[in-house]
Design a protein around this motif. Structure first.
Motif, short mmCIF file in Angstrom:
data_model
loop_
_atom_site.label_atom_id
_atom_site.label_comp_id
_atom_site.label_asym_id
_atom_site.label_seq_id
_atom_site.Cartn_x
_atom_site.Cartn_y
_atom_site.Cartn_z
N ILE A 301 0.85 -1.21 -0.12
CA ILE A 301 0.08 -0.20 -0.15
C ILE A 301 0.95 1.38 0.04
N PHE A 302 1.98 1.05 0.98
CA PHE A 302 2.91 2.34 0.89
C PHE A 302 3.26 2.63 -0.71
N GLY A 303 3.76 1.44 -1.15
CA GLY A 303 4.46 1.88 -2.73
C GLY A 303 3.38 2.28 -3.66
N LEU A 304 2.17 1.74 -3.66
CA LEU A 304 1.06 2.21 -4.42
C LEU A 304 0.84 3.67 -4.18
N ALA A 305 0.57 3.95 -2.88
CA ALA A 305 0.30 5.52 -2.47
C ALA A 305 1.40 6.24 -3.03
N THR A 306 2.65 5.98 -3.05
CA THR A 306 3.54 6.59 -3.51
C THR A 306 3.45 6.77 -5.14
N VAL A 307 3.20 5.80 -5.83
CA VAL A 307 3.03 6.02 -7.31
C VAL A 307 1.87 6.93 -7.44
N VAL A 308 0.73 6.93 -6.93
CA VAL A 308 -0.37 7.69 -7.16
C VAL A 308 -0.10 9.36 -6.63
N ASN A 314 -4.16 16.53 -8.14
CA ASN A 314 -5.16 17.22 -7.38
C ASN A 314 -4.87 17.34 -5.90
N VAL A 315 -5.04 18.45 -5.22
CA VAL A 315 -4.65 18.48 -3.88
C VAL A 315 -5.24 17.48 -3.07
N TYR A 316 -6.64 17.52 -2.94
CA TYR A 316 -7.18 16.50 -2.21
C TYR A 316 -6.73 15.12 -2.36
N LEU A 317 -6.61 14.45 -3.55
CA LEU A 317 -5.86 13.13 -3.79
C LEU A 317 -4.56 13.25 -3.27
N MET A 321 -3.31 10.57 -0.46
CA MET A 321 -2.16 9.68 -0.51
C MET A 321 -1.24 10.03 0.38
N LEU A 322 -0.84 11.10 1.04
CA LEU A 322 0.18 11.37 2.00
C LEU A 322 -0.43 10.81 3.30
N TRP A 323 -1.58 10.88 3.54
CA TRP A 323 -2.33 10.48 4.98
C TRP A 323 -2.17 8.92 4.63
#
Length: 413
Positions: A301-308, A314-317, A321-323
């Motif tokens: 999940i950490f790796g996928l969130a980094t890619v996204v 988009n600010v909210y996205l 992802m940072l959260w």
């Protein structure tokens, strides 16, 4: 409440761990320590840049604090195993308070001597190099083994809370007067030292056997012989090393999301908020089964969130992802720290904690460096995506390389 009764209460109430006398002292002291450290870091950063206007000078401050930790890591772990860990921590905090006084005097006297700041930060790094392993090794001495995961979870949340509050407080205090942050930090470190002295440790008498040269490296040898611990620590090392996208947040905020300083502050707070919230959740609902599989899941999940995050405009996205990065990271931290503490004999915990602390420090420092170099060579977006993809690859390879870790069921066996 005596220890026997408090242990019974611990099993009956999910949150009773928060009200244990030892835990309260430890968490309060740790909050003060991290908050004071953050205040010092912010104040020194402002002070050095005001005097030098040099990014290199700022980088040398971090190097001055990290180098002693690198040099002393094996000795500091041995000290944590040979002496009362409460006293080691308290002595380290007192030295940090003394350094704060030195920084206060430097900030308020005539022309500021940058060399003095570097020298003081070397001493500051030495104190942290001895204090951190002893403080990590103490966690397992606070409560029964079955409550260890909850303590690690709430400790992570406490650290993140201090990480959120400390920098803002440091900035406000510095505006009011360049000496105020250092005076606050001195008081915070001294109070933390006092709180740690009152902790009633569960560990036995310190080992008084003669010290041999190889004892200093016993922690590294122990980790190498334990596939579960080696896999957990090295997985975290390479995950943070490759996925250090948060170091690039100023560029993301400015060039991708077109935000100002307030927006950058929100982006920086999002990972800490995610980590704090999930850490508290894990205190209420600790990880009980399939710990190894969950570790590799959150690393993915950490790796996928980094890619996204790298692809997001988009600010909210990006905030989401940072959260998620912060939440998945603290999930991994709780699993790793609990595994390391529960699978390590108490007589070895200081040395193992020293190696673990060194790996964490190296991954954070080198991760920021790797992200900066990759972004300079290939561009911002490719650097973040490649880092996230590298994290996914490491997670898959480690799942194959360390089957004992992948198949681990309970954190505390």
């Amino acid at each position: 409440m005596d220890i026997a009764n408090s242990e019974k209460a611990l099993h009956g109430d999910r949150f009773s761990v928060l009200f244990q006398f030892n835990v309260l002292l430890y968490l309060s002291g740790r909050f003060l320590l991290i908050c004071g450290s953050q205040v010092v870091n912010v104040a020194v950063g402002w002070l050095v840049y005001e005097v030098t206007h040099s990014a290199l000078a700022l980088g040398l401050v971090g190097l001055a604090a990290f180098t002693p930790k690198l040099v002393l890591s094996f000795v500091s772990g041995l000290v944590a195993d040979r002496f009362d860990r409460r006293l080691v921590c308290s002595a380290s905090f007192v030295i940090m308070a003394t350094v704060s006084i030195g920084l206060l005097m430097t900030a308020t006297s005539g022309p500021v001597e940058i060399g003095s700041i570097y020298a003081l930060f070397v001493l500051y790094g030495c104190a942290r190099g001895f204090g951190n392993p002893a403080a990590q090794a103490m966690i397992a001495n606070l409560v029964p083994r079955e409550a260890l995961g909850r303590v690690v979870g709430v400790s992570s949340s406490t650290s993140q809370m201090a990480t959120i509050i400390g920098p803002a407080l440091g900035g406000v205090l510095y505006v009011a007067g360049a000496w105020l942050p250092f005076a606050f930090a001195c008081g915070a470190f001294l109070l933390a030292a006092l709180l740690f002295l009152f902790i009633r440790s569960r560990d036995g008498a310190p080992n008084k056997a003669p010290v041999r040269f190889r004892d200093a490296f016993a922690g590294l040898s122990f980790i190498w012989q334990k596939p579960v611990i080696l896999g957990a620590i090295s997985l975290d090392l390479f995950t943070v090393l490759l996925g250090g996208a948060t170091a690039l947040l100023p560029i993301i905020a400015s060039d991708i999301l077109h935000l100002g300083p307030l927006g950058l502050g929100a982006l920086r707070s999002a990972p800490a908020a995610g980590a704090m919230m999930l850490g508290l959740f894990l205190t209420y609902r600790p990880i009980e089964r399939r710990a190894g599989a969950k570790l590799f899941t959150v690393t993915t999940i950490f790796g996928l969130a980094t890619v996204v995050l790298g692809l997001s405009t988009n600010v909210y996205l990006s905030l989401a992802m940072l959260w998620l990065l912060g939440a998945s990271d603290v999930f991994s931290v709780v699993i790793r720290q609990t595994l390391v503490q529960s699978d390590t004999p108490d007589a070895m915990r200081g040395r193992v904690a020293a190696v673990n602390s060194l790996f964490i420090g190296a991954s954070n420092e080198l991760g920021e460096f790797e992200s900066g170099v990759t972004a300079a060579l290939f561009g911002l977006v490719p650097a973040i995506i490649v880092g996230g993809a590298g994290t996914l690859l490491v997670s898959a390879l480690w799942a194959i390389k360390f089957p004992e870790l992948r198949k681990r069921d309970r954190l505390v066996e």
